[in-house]
Write a protein that holds these residues in place. Structure first.
Motif, PDB file in Angstrom:
ATOM      1  N   GLY A 193       0.844  -1.171   0.000  1.00  0.00           N
ATOM      2  CA  GLY A 193       0.000   0.000   0.000  1.00  0.00           C
ATOM      3  C   GLY A 193       0.884   1.227   0.000  1.00  0.00           C
ATOM      4  N   VAL A 194       0.266   2.353   0.281  1.00  0.00           N
ATOM      5  CA  VAL A 194       0.992   3.614   0.155  1.00  0.00           C
ATOM      6  C   VAL A 194       0.772   4.470   1.389  1.00  0.00           C
ATOM      7  N   PHE A 195       1.820   5.086   1.833  1.00  0.00           N
ATOM      8  CA  PHE A 195       1.711   6.054   2.908  1.00  0.00           C
ATOM      9  C   PHE A 195       2.237   7.392   2.391  1.00  0.00           C
ATOM     10  N   LEU A 196       1.328   8.375   2.355  1.00  0.00           N
ATOM     11  CA  LEU A 196       1.750   9.731   1.982  1.00  0.00           C
ATOM     12  C   LEU A 196       1.531  10.624   3.188  1.00  0.00           C
ATOM     13  N   TYR A 197       2.606  11.231   3.633  1.00  0.00           N
ATOM     14  CA  TYR A 197       2.512  12.119   4.778  1.00  0.00           C
ATOM     15  C   TYR A 197       3.134  13.462   4.411  1.00  0.00           C
ATOM     16  N   VAL A 198       2.324  14.501   4.503  1.00  0.00           N
ATOM     17  CA  VAL A 198       2.829  15.839   4.179  1.00  0.00           C
ATOM     18  C   VAL A 198       2.838  16.645   5.482  1.00  0.00           C
ATOM     19  N   PRO A 199       4.036  16.998   5.954  1.00  0.00           N
ATOM     20  CA  PRO A 199       4.126  17.637   7.280  1.00  0.00           C
ATOM     21  C   PRO A 199       3.497  19.028   7.306  1.00  0.00           C
ATOM     22  N   ASP A 200       3.371  19.555   8.511  1.00  0.00           N
ATOM     23  CA  ASP A 200       2.788  20.883   8.730  1.00  0.00           C
ATOM     24  C   ASP A 200       3.403  21.915   7.785  1.00  0.00           C
ATOM     25  N   ASN A 201       2.537  22.749   7.247  1.00  0.00           N
ATOM     26  CA  ASN A 201       2.953  23.912   6.451  1.00  0.00           C
ATOM     27  C   ASN A 201       3.666  23.593   5.137  1.00  0.00           C
ATOM     28  N   VAL A 202       3.662  22.339   4.745  1.00  0.00           N
ATOM     29  CA  VAL A 202       4.278  22.012   3.444  1.00  0.00           C
ATOM     30  C   VAL A 202       3.168  21.912   2.386  1.00  0.00           C
ATOM     31  N   GLU A 203       3.365  22.667   1.320  1.00  0.00           N
ATOM     32  CA  GLU A 203       2.377  22.637   0.244  1.00  0.00           C
ATOM     33  C   GLU A 203       2.987  22.019  -0.997  1.00  0.00           C
ATOM     34  N   VAL A 204       2.355  21.005  -1.507  1.00  0.00           N
ATOM     35  CA  VAL A 204       2.837  20.360  -2.729  1.00  0.00           C
ATOM     36  C   VAL A 204       1.768  20.540  -3.802  1.00  0.00           C
ATOM     37  N   LYS A 205       2.135  21.246  -4.866  1.00  0.00           N
ATOM     38  CA  LYS A 205       1.132  21.541  -5.904  1.00  0.00           C
ATOM     39  C   LYS A 205       0.951  20.372  -6.860  1.00  0.00           C
ATOM     40  N   ARG A 206       2.077  19.769  -7.261  1.00  0.00           N
ATOM     41  CA  ARG A 206       1.984  18.674  -8.234  1.00  0.00           C
ATOM     42  C   ARG A 206       1.442  17.416  -7.564  1.00  0.00           C
ATOM     43  N   PRO A 207       0.729  16.603  -8.284  1.00  0.00           N
ATOM     44  CA  PRO A 207       0.123  15.425  -7.641  1.00  0.00           C
ATOM     45  C   PRO A 207       1.116  14.281  -7.402  1.00  0.00           C
ATOM     46  N   PHE A 208       0.852  13.518  -6.363  1.00  0.00           N
ATOM     47  CA  PHE A 208       1.489  12.219  -6.177  1.00  0.00           C
ATOM     48  C   PHE A 208       0.590  11.201  -6.891  1.00  0.00           C
ATOM     49  N   VAL A 209       1.203  10.278  -7.593  1.00  0.00           N
ATOM     50  CA  VAL A 209       0.384   9.329  -8.343  1.00  0.00           C
ATOM     51  C   VAL A 209       0.760   7.904  -7.966  1.00  0.00           C
ATOM     52  N   VAL A 210      -0.238   7.128  -7.633  1.00  0.00           N
ATOM     53  CA  VAL A 210      -0.049   5.715  -7.289  1.00  0.00           C
ATOM     54  C   VAL A 210      -0.781   4.884  -8.322  1.00  0.00           C
ATOM     55  N   TYR A 211      -0.027   4.013  -8.987  1.00  0.00           N
ATOM     56  CA  TYR A 211      -0.640   3.121  -9.976  1.00  0.00           C
ATOM     57  C   TYR A 211      -0.757   1.723  -9.392  1.00  0.00           C
ATOM     58  N   ASN A 212      -1.911   1.150  -9.518  1.00  0.00           N
ATOM     59  CA  ASN A 212      -2.093  -0.252  -9.150  1.00  0.00           C
ATOM     60  C   ASN A 212      -2.631  -0.991 -10.362  1.00  0.00           C
ATOM     61  N   PHE A 213      -1.911  -2.041 -10.750  1.00  0.00           N
ATOM     62  CA  PHE A 213      -2.387  -2.870 -11.857  1.00  0.00           C
ATOM     63  C   PHE A 213      -2.654  -4.291 -11.364  1.00  0.00           C
ATOM     64  N   THR A 214      -3.679  -4.899 -11.905  1.00  0.00           N
ATOM     65  CA  THR A 214      -3.856  -6.336 -11.702  1.00  0.00           C
ATOM     66  C   THR A 214      -3.283  -7.048 -12.923  1.00  0.00           C
ATOM     67  N   GLN A 215      -2.712  -8.236 -12.688  1.00  0.00           N
ATOM     68  CA  GLN A 215      -2.100  -8.946 -13.806  1.00  0.00           C
ATOM     69  C   GLN A 215      -2.391 -10.452 -13.767  1.00  0.00           C
ATOM     70  N   ARG A 216      -2.101 -11.085 -12.630  1.00  0.00           N
ATOM     71  CA  ARG A 216      -2.193 -12.538 -12.534  1.00  0.00           C
ATOM     72  C   ARG A 216      -3.657 -12.985 -12.478  1.00  0.00           C
ATOM     73  N   ASN A 217      -4.015 -13.890 -13.378  1.00  0.00           N
ATOM     74  CA  ASN A 217      -5.403 -14.360 -13.423  1.00  0.00           C
ATOM     75  C   ASN A 217      -5.784 -15.025 -12.095  1.00  0.00           C
ATOM     76  N   GLY A 218      -6.950 -14.671 -11.580  1.00  0.00           N
ATOM     77  CA  GLY A 218      -7.432 -15.258 -10.332  1.00  0.00           C
ATOM     78  C   GLY A 218      -6.851 -14.618  -9.088  1.00  0.00           C
ATOM     79  N   GLY A 219      -6.085 -13.573  -9.275  1.00  0.00           N
ATOM     80  CA  GLY A 219      -5.410 -12.935  -8.148  1.00  0.00           C
ATOM     81  C   GLY A 219      -6.337 -12.035  -7.333  1.00  0.00           C
ATOM     82  N   ALA A 220      -6.036 -11.972  -6.030  1.00  0.00           N
ATOM     83  CA  ALA A 220      -6.738 -11.035  -5.145  1.00  0.00           C
ATOM     84  C   ALA A 220      -5.716 -10.031  -4.627  1.00  0.00           C
ATOM     85  N   ILE A 221      -6.040  -8.752  -4.726  1.00  0.00           N
ATOM     86  CA  ILE A 221      -5.120  -7.740  -4.203  1.00  0.00           C
ATOM     87  C   ILE A 221      -5.841  -6.835  -3.206  1.00  0.00           C
ATOM     88  N   PHE A 222      -5.027  -6.176  -2.361  1.00  0.00           N
ATOM     89  CA  PHE A 222      -5.578  -5.405  -1.246  1.00  0.00           C
ATOM     90  C   PHE A 222      -4.879  -4.054  -1.120  1.00  0.00           C
TER      91      PHE A 222
END
Lengths: 443, 253
Positions: free
Chosen positions: A163-192
């Motif tokens: 999974g992903v943990f994004l933590y932006v501390p006090d007073n920090v401004e980030v204009k550009r987006p953080f991007v998380v890609y999740n793909f499924t690939q394996r047939n019959g797979g379960a992801i969380f």
């Protein structure tokens, strides 16, 4: 869907020792986390499957839920996914990028080094558990949607390993987006997949969860969680592009937690999945905050999008606005069930909830269950649902300008959806969403 | 053959006859005005010409440069070169003016032809400037929240961009103040020329002070009962529609 379409011979969710097998592989994670997983596994086994008479599952197709035991949690491995790395370029020049294939990290983490210096954490949940355990512990599953999928939430916690943990501390401004890609690939797979997005006081950030499949023909179970914690005076933008393939049963269980004077804005775009169950709970803990929950959905074929929402106003003098728009084609079904709860102390609440359905097929079915529960006496609340077809006089206006019926219809439908798409601040992102939605009209 | 010719046209709505053996010829290069009291079938004519499915054409011909367009779909008629300026233009949420006009133009392109976006915007902005429409309107949703005058200017803008062979202007002056009327009329006058035939449908003579017609036709109970030059409009203004009713009621029974 039947068992013999699965080619993977791996332990399935239904196997008695699946949990101990998985835990053996996560010995490096903190003890508190592992016991929490243990407790959730017990809870998963204990909780009953959703029942027809349960109001929280009203109108939902329960058949697919009954055989999730045949899916296999995906193995730990380095995925072969060069083509997916290529596809994971939707936002250029992002603040950071993480790419998972079947819950495995598939490319080196990318992040602007300047942000690292400012104390921004953007990493896998596993890494965060080891390096920032106390911080993660403070927020991890601290809030839950409580909208009916507790059994699947328990399974998610028990079997999640990334999974992903994004933590932006006090007073920090980030204009550009953080991007998380999740793909499924394996047939019959379960992801969380798990997203934990925390902004400190007066911080600002955008996180995009981009969900897709390597191929259209594989079968998957996805149980995803996203929990957004927006600190005092902070501003968070969370976007989900749900584009799993159309043989996927997906869950998206979210909370959107707003502290004092914060702006917490979320958008969910639903394109893929055979059946997508989504629960979103906006919790207004701090006064002066503004929570916006938007969703745009274009089901085609036989897709079912089942969305349950709660806007809980605990603190006074705050605003929440929910707008979910569906354009339904073919034999699709949508369910929108939304409730606004205004607690006794939440005076001067402004809360809105709207679900609009544009029916593009005689055979499609939209179900809308809006609700209000107000315990304070000085509030402004409204809720409403509309269901309609394309306006004939608008259609004639397009035809009278020489635009052929198919193009006219598409423009009118896009006009309907545009109200949500416009809320994407990044033009490239909005344009990408438009192209994904447009593709659904050319089946 | 450069005419819009309507021959013995009979149109009904839900079984009720509205146009009765209606005849009119508008040649390219001319502006004709169609006047008449309310409920006499002026707007029905406009909608029937545009191919609206609610208007049943019982008999007759609509010859577009000699070619009968009866039975064609509204989008086909439009692309053939007919433009109707709506009395009540639709408000279209989420579709910008720029995208709307662009879609109308690309629908007219040959297969394989490429849309020249910079040239398009150049032309669009120039025409907006001359109609005194703020350039920021390109990104506003079509007619949404527009004033009456803005909607009518937007109709004229579309007409200017689509360059029709024949234009039907249905009560374009309704809801306009005198300034908006001048701008709209100026826009129409700028398009007058040998390649365009215009039919101006109006209840009042006022618009015809600004768009001076070559011919004026008076319509009553589904057909034209009197035709003349621009002076006829002034006569109507002076005598009112009662004059029409008194003189022609008997004839149409």
């Amino acid at each position: 869907m039947s068992n013999d379409t699965l080619t993977v011979e791996a332990a399935t969710i239904a196997d008695a020792d699946i949990f101990s097998q998985r835990q053996a592989l996560s010995a490096h994670l903190p003890e508190w986390f592992r016991s929490l997983q243990q407790a959730h596994w017990a809870r998963y086994l204990e909780l009953p499957e959703p029942r027809r008479l349960d109001e929280r599952w009203r109108f939902a197709n329960l058949r697919r839920l009954q055989d999730i035991g045949r899916f296999s949690p995906t193995p730990f491995e380095r995925p072969e996914a060069d083509d997916l790395v290529e596809r994971a370029q939707v936002v250029e020049n992002c603040a950071g990028r993480l790419l998972f294939v079947d819950d495995n990290l598939a490319a080196a983490r990318e992040m602007d080094p300047e942000l690292e210096k400012q104390g921004v954490i953007f990493t896998t949940l596993g890494d965060a558990l080891n390096r920032h355990g106390d911080l993660v512990k403070k927020y991890f599953m601290a809030e839950t949607p409580d909208l009916g999928s507790e059994k699947y939430e328990a399974l998610h916690v028990a079997l999640l390993r990334s999974g992903v943990f994004l933590y932006v501390p006090d007073n920090v401004e980030v204009k550009r987006p953080f991007v998380v890609y999740n793909f499924t690939q394996r047939n019959g797979g379960a992801i969380f997949p798990h997203t934990l997005f925390v902004t400190g006081r007066n911080a600002r950030a955008t996180l995009v969860d981009y969900q897709a499949a390597a191929s259209p023909d594989t079968e998957h179970l996805v149980i995803a969680n996203a929990h957004i914690h927006t600190g005092d005076g902070a501003e968070s933008h969370h976007r989900i592009i749900q584009n799993w393939n159309e043989r996927t049963l997906s869950f998206q269980l979210n909370t959107n937690n707003a502290q004092r004077d914060s702006q917490a804005k979320s958008i969910i775009v639903n394109i893929g999945s055979a059946q997508a169950r989504q629960e979103v709970h906006g919790k207004i803990f701090g006064s002066g905050s503004n929570v916006e929950m938007y969703s745009v959905n274009v089901p085609t074929g036989e897709q079912e999008f089942d969305q349950r929402t709660l806007q809980t106003h605990i603190a006074p003098n705050s605003r929440s606005d929910l707008l979910f728009k569906n354009a339904l084609l073919d034999q699709t079904r949508t369910i929108f069930s939304g409730l606004i709860i205004v607690e006794e102390n939440a005076q001067q609440t402004d809360a809105y909830q709207t679900n609009n359905n544009l029916m593009l097929s005689e055979e499609a079915e939209s179900n809308s269950l809006p609700g209000l529960e107000i315990k304070a006496n000085d509030v402004k609340c409204s809720h409403g649902a509309t269901t309609g077809r394309i306006d004939e006089s608008n259609m004639f206006y397009f035809l009278a300008r020489g635009i052929p019926p198919a193009g006219a219809r598409e423009l009118l439908v896009f006009g309907f959806l545009e109200e949500i798409i416009q809320k994407f601040e990044t033009p490239a992102m909005a344009e990408h969403v438009r192209s994904l939605l447009a593709a659904k009209f050319h089946l | 053959m450069s005419t819009l010719e309507i021959r013995n046209l009979n149109v009904s709505i839900a079984g009720t006859p509205i146009l009765r053996d209606f005849n009119l010829t508008v040649p390219k290069g001319e502006v004709h005005a169609l006047m008449g009291p309310n409920g006499t079938g002026k707007s029905t004519l406009a909608k029937a010409l545009a191919g609206h499915e609610d208007y049943t054409i019982e008999s007759g011909e609509i010859l577009f440069d000699g070619e009968n367009i009866i039975g064609e779909e509204p989008d086909v008629i439009s692309r053939a070169g007919l433009f109707m300026a709506f009395q009540y233009p639709s408000e279209i949420p989420g579709v910008t003016i720029a995208n709307f006009i662009r879609a109308a133009l690309t629908a007219r392109m040959e297969e394989g032809q490429r849309f020249d976006a910079p040239a398009y915007y150049k032309e669009l902005y120039a025409k907006m400037d001359s109609l005194k429409i703020d350039r920021q309107f390109t990104s506003r949703s079509v007619n949404e929240g527009f004033s009456g005058g803005e909607k009518k200017r937007c109709e004229i803008l579309q007409m200017a961009m689509l360059k029709p062979k024949y234009a039907i202007m249905d009560e374009t002056d309704s809801g306009l103040d005198i300034d908006a009327l001048r701008i709209v009329a100026g826009g129409v006058n700028a398009m007058r020329g040998p390649d365009l035939g215009i039919l101006v449908i109006t209840h009042y003579q006022r618009l015809l002070d600004y768009i001076v017609p070559d011919r004026v036709h008076v319509m009553y109970e589904g057909r034209i009962v009197e035709s003349g030059d621009a002076e006829l409009a002034k006569k109507l203004e002076l005598n009112g529609y009662d004059w029409v009713k008194e003189n022609f009621a008997a004839a149409t029974v």
